[in-house]
Write a protein that holds these residues in place. Structure first.
Motif, PDB file in Angstrom:
ATOM      1  N   ILE A  39       0.967  -0.981  -0.214  1.00  0.00           N
ATOM      2  CA  ILE A  39      -0.110  -0.065   0.521  1.00  0.00           C
ATOM      3  C   ILE A  39       1.169   1.056  -0.319  1.00  0.00           C
ATOM      4  O   ILE A  39       1.886   1.086   0.705  1.00  0.00           O
ATOM      5  N   PHE A  40       0.622   2.679  -0.796  1.00  0.00           N
ATOM      6  CA  PHE A  40       1.251   3.684  -0.945  1.00  0.00           C
ATOM      7  C   PHE A  40      -0.115   4.845  -0.491  1.00  0.00           C
ATOM      8  O   PHE A  40      -0.724   4.138  -1.659  1.00  0.00           O
ATOM      9  N   ALA A  41       0.375   5.943   0.180  1.00  0.00           N
ATOM     10  CA  ALA A  41      -0.100   6.846   0.011  1.00  0.00           C
ATOM     11  C   ALA A  41       0.393   7.698  -0.935  1.00  0.00           C
ATOM     12  O   ALA A  41       1.913   7.925  -1.156  1.00  0.00           O
ATOM     13  N   CYS A  42      -0.122   8.517  -2.008  1.00  0.00           N
ATOM     14  CA  CYS A  42      -0.578   9.626  -3.086  1.00  0.00           C
ATOM     15  C   CYS A  42      -1.231  10.899  -2.941  1.00  0.00           C
ATOM     16  O   CYS A  42      -1.970  10.924  -2.424  1.00  0.00           O
ATOM     17  N   MET A  72      -5.022   6.023  -1.309  1.00  0.00           N
ATOM     18  CA  MET A  72      -4.527   5.318  -1.111  1.00  0.00           C
ATOM     19  C   MET A  72      -4.311   4.214  -2.195  1.00  0.00           C
ATOM     20  O   MET A  72      -5.805   3.792  -2.813  1.00  0.00           O
ATOM     21  N   MET A  73      -3.237   4.045  -2.558  1.00  0.00           N
ATOM     22  CA  MET A  73      -3.203   2.980  -3.361  1.00  0.00           C
ATOM     23  C   MET A  73      -2.840   1.526  -3.187  1.00  0.00           C
ATOM     24  O   MET A  73      -1.981   1.322  -2.266  1.00  0.00           O
ATOM     25  N   LYS A  74      -3.063   0.274  -4.180  1.00  0.00           N
ATOM     26  CA  LYS A  74      -2.522  -1.151  -3.314  1.00  0.00           C
ATOM     27  C   LYS A  74      -1.742  -1.746  -5.144  1.00  0.00           C
ATOM     28  O   LYS A  74      -1.966  -1.807  -6.163  1.00  0.00           O
ATOM     29  N   VAL A  75      -0.584  -2.203  -4.736  1.00  0.00           N
ATOM     30  CA  VAL A  75       0.710  -2.696  -5.680  1.00  0.00           C
ATOM     31  C   VAL A  75      -0.057  -3.810  -6.594  1.00  0.00           C
ATOM     32  O   VAL A  75      -0.773  -4.636  -5.099  1.00  0.00           O
ATOM     33  N   ILE A 127      -1.729  -1.527 -14.847  1.00  0.00           N
ATOM     34  CA  ILE A 127      -0.133   0.231 -14.865  1.00  0.00           C
ATOM     35  C   ILE A 127       0.418  -0.409 -13.274  1.00  0.00           C
ATOM     36  O   ILE A 127       1.290   0.541 -13.043  1.00  0.00           O
ATOM     37  N   GLY A 128       0.451  -1.253 -12.533  1.00  0.00           N
ATOM     38  CA  GLY A 128       0.684  -2.105 -11.443  1.00  0.00           C
ATOM     39  C   GLY A 128       0.222  -1.996 -10.881  1.00  0.00           C
ATOM     40  O   GLY A 128       1.013  -2.518  -9.330  1.00  0.00           O
ATOM     41  N   PHE A 129      -0.800  -0.729 -10.111  1.00  0.00           N
ATOM     42  CA  PHE A 129      -1.687  -0.250  -8.508  1.00  0.00           C
ATOM     43  C   PHE A 129      -2.704   0.108  -9.253  1.00  0.00           C
ATOM     44  O   PHE A 129      -2.666   0.181 -10.786  1.00  0.00           O
ATOM     45  N   LYS A 130      -3.030  -0.061  -8.371  1.00  0.00           N
ATOM     46  CA  LYS A 130      -4.992   0.169  -8.263  1.00  0.00           C
ATOM     47  C   LYS A 130      -4.821   1.364  -6.809  1.00  0.00           C
ATOM     48  O   LYS A 130      -4.940   1.658  -5.687  1.00  0.00           O
ATOM     49  N   GLU A 131      -6.069   2.089  -7.378  1.00  0.00           N
ATOM     50  CA  GLU A 131      -6.652   2.628  -6.090  1.00  0.00           C
ATOM     51  C   GLU A 131      -7.737   2.072  -5.180  1.00  0.00           C
ATOM     52  O   GLU A 131      -8.520   1.962  -6.119  1.00  0.00           O
ATOM     53  N   ILE A 139      -3.097  14.408  11.400  1.00  0.00           N
ATOM     54  CA  ILE A 139      -2.789  12.377  11.592  1.00  0.00           C
ATOM     55  C   ILE A 139      -3.642  11.696  11.611  1.00  0.00           C
ATOM     56  O   ILE A 139      -5.284  11.670  12.091  1.00  0.00           O
ATOM     57  N   LYS A 140      -2.958  11.017  11.338  1.00  0.00           N
ATOM     58  CA  LYS A 140      -4.525  10.000   9.973  1.00  0.00           C
ATOM     59  C   LYS A 140      -4.469   8.397  10.049  1.00  0.00           C
ATOM     60  O   LYS A 140      -3.573   7.961  10.121  1.00  0.00           O
ATOM     61  N   GLU A 141      -5.474   7.932  10.698  1.00  0.00           N
ATOM     62  CA  GLU A 141      -5.363   6.349  11.002  1.00  0.00           C
ATOM     63  C   GLU A 141      -5.963   5.645   9.701  1.00  0.00           C
ATOM     64  O   GLU A 141      -6.694   6.048   8.923  1.00  0.00           O
ATOM     65  N   TRP A 142      -4.924   4.786   9.278  1.00  0.00           N
ATOM     66  CA  TRP A 142      -5.767   3.502   8.073  1.00  0.00           C
ATOM     67  C   TRP A 142      -6.311   2.231   8.744  1.00  0.00           C
ATOM     68  O   TRP A 142      -5.569   1.886   9.102  1.00  0.00           O
ATOM     69  N   LYS A 143      -6.988   2.137   8.138  1.00  0.00           N
ATOM     70  CA  LYS A 143      -7.646   0.461   8.295  1.00  0.00           C
ATOM     71  C   LYS A 143      -7.914  -0.257   7.278  1.00  0.00           C
ATOM     72  O   LYS A 143      -8.781   0.774   5.890  1.00  0.00           O
ATOM     73  N   ARG A 144      -6.841  -0.858   7.310  1.00  0.00           N
ATOM     74  CA  ARG A 144      -7.039  -1.408   5.849  1.00  0.00           C
ATOM     75  C   ARG A 144      -8.419  -2.847   6.076  1.00  0.00           C
ATOM     76  O   ARG A 144      -8.645  -3.652   6.395  1.00  0.00           O
ATOM     77  N   GLY A 145      -9.467  -2.890   4.668  1.00  0.00           N
ATOM     78  CA  GLY A 145     -10.778  -3.381   4.624  1.00  0.00           C
ATOM     79  C   GLY A 145      -9.871  -4.942   3.839  1.00  0.00           C
ATOM     80  O   GLY A 145      -9.076  -5.059   4.210  1.00  0.00           O
TER      81      GLY A 145
END
Length: 174
Positions: free
Chosen positions: A32-35, A53-56, A62-66, A102-108
């Motif tokens: 996961i990367f943030a843009c 928030m992108m996922k490889v 293209i190699g990743f998706k939002e 400050i943001k919290e990331w919760k991956r579903g």
């Protein structure tokens, strides 16, 4: 001497100018990367942005998706905490309005059409600004000390500001 070559560059168009990207360093989320993006609204001094928030993914052309995005003021920099804080994955963001957020990331579980991932604000600090010039203090960049410090209770964030200063914030896990 060794040389370095770049084999391929692939990309995904985002609606605003992308100015900061960073992979999540935490176990189970290194794909996961943030843009962070920004855009100046023509004819105004207003700046808007988004965090994507992108996922490889190898199966994509293209190699990743939002997998998630949120509207924000223009994003100037963003950085992941290198460790969980209070059991949470945190992303520090500095915005054009002079804020450290400050943001919290919760991956579903589901990253398809009905995505259940979320990026939510935990806390926000706005730097004081001159009343005559609301753009007088802008936070330009940030970094977490927990890349080199293993103690959760001593987590700090340093920031550079346009007011010719550097500032430090101490995080309290809650």
């Amino acid at each position: 001497t060794e040389t370095c070559t770049i084999d391929e560059i692939r990309g995904l168009k985002v609606p605003y100018s992308a100015d900061s990207t960073e992979f999540c360093p935490l176990d189970g989320n290194v794909d996961i990367f943030a843009c962070g993006t920004y855009q100046l609204i023509p004819g105004t001094k207003r700046k808007v942005g988004k965090i994507h928030m992108m996922k490889v993914c190898d199966d994509s052309k293209i190699g990743f998706k939002e997998i998630h995005s949120i509207e924000t003021p223009a994003v100037l920099d963003l950085k992941w905490s290198q460790r969980l804080i209070g059991g949470k994955m945190l992303l520090g963001v500095v915005e054009s309005c002079g804020s450290l957020v400050i943001k919290e990331w919760k991956r579903g579980e589901n990253e398809g059409e009905s995505n259940d991932s979320s990026l939510s604000t935990l806390c926000n600090f706005e730097f004081e600004r001159s009343e005559s010039d609301p753009h007088s203090t802008i936070v330009l960049s940030l970094d977490w000390n927990n890349r080199v410090n293993n103690k959760e209770e001593d987590t700090k964030i340093v920031m550079s500001l346009t007011s010719e200063s550097a500032e430090e914030a101490t995080m309290a896990a809650r």
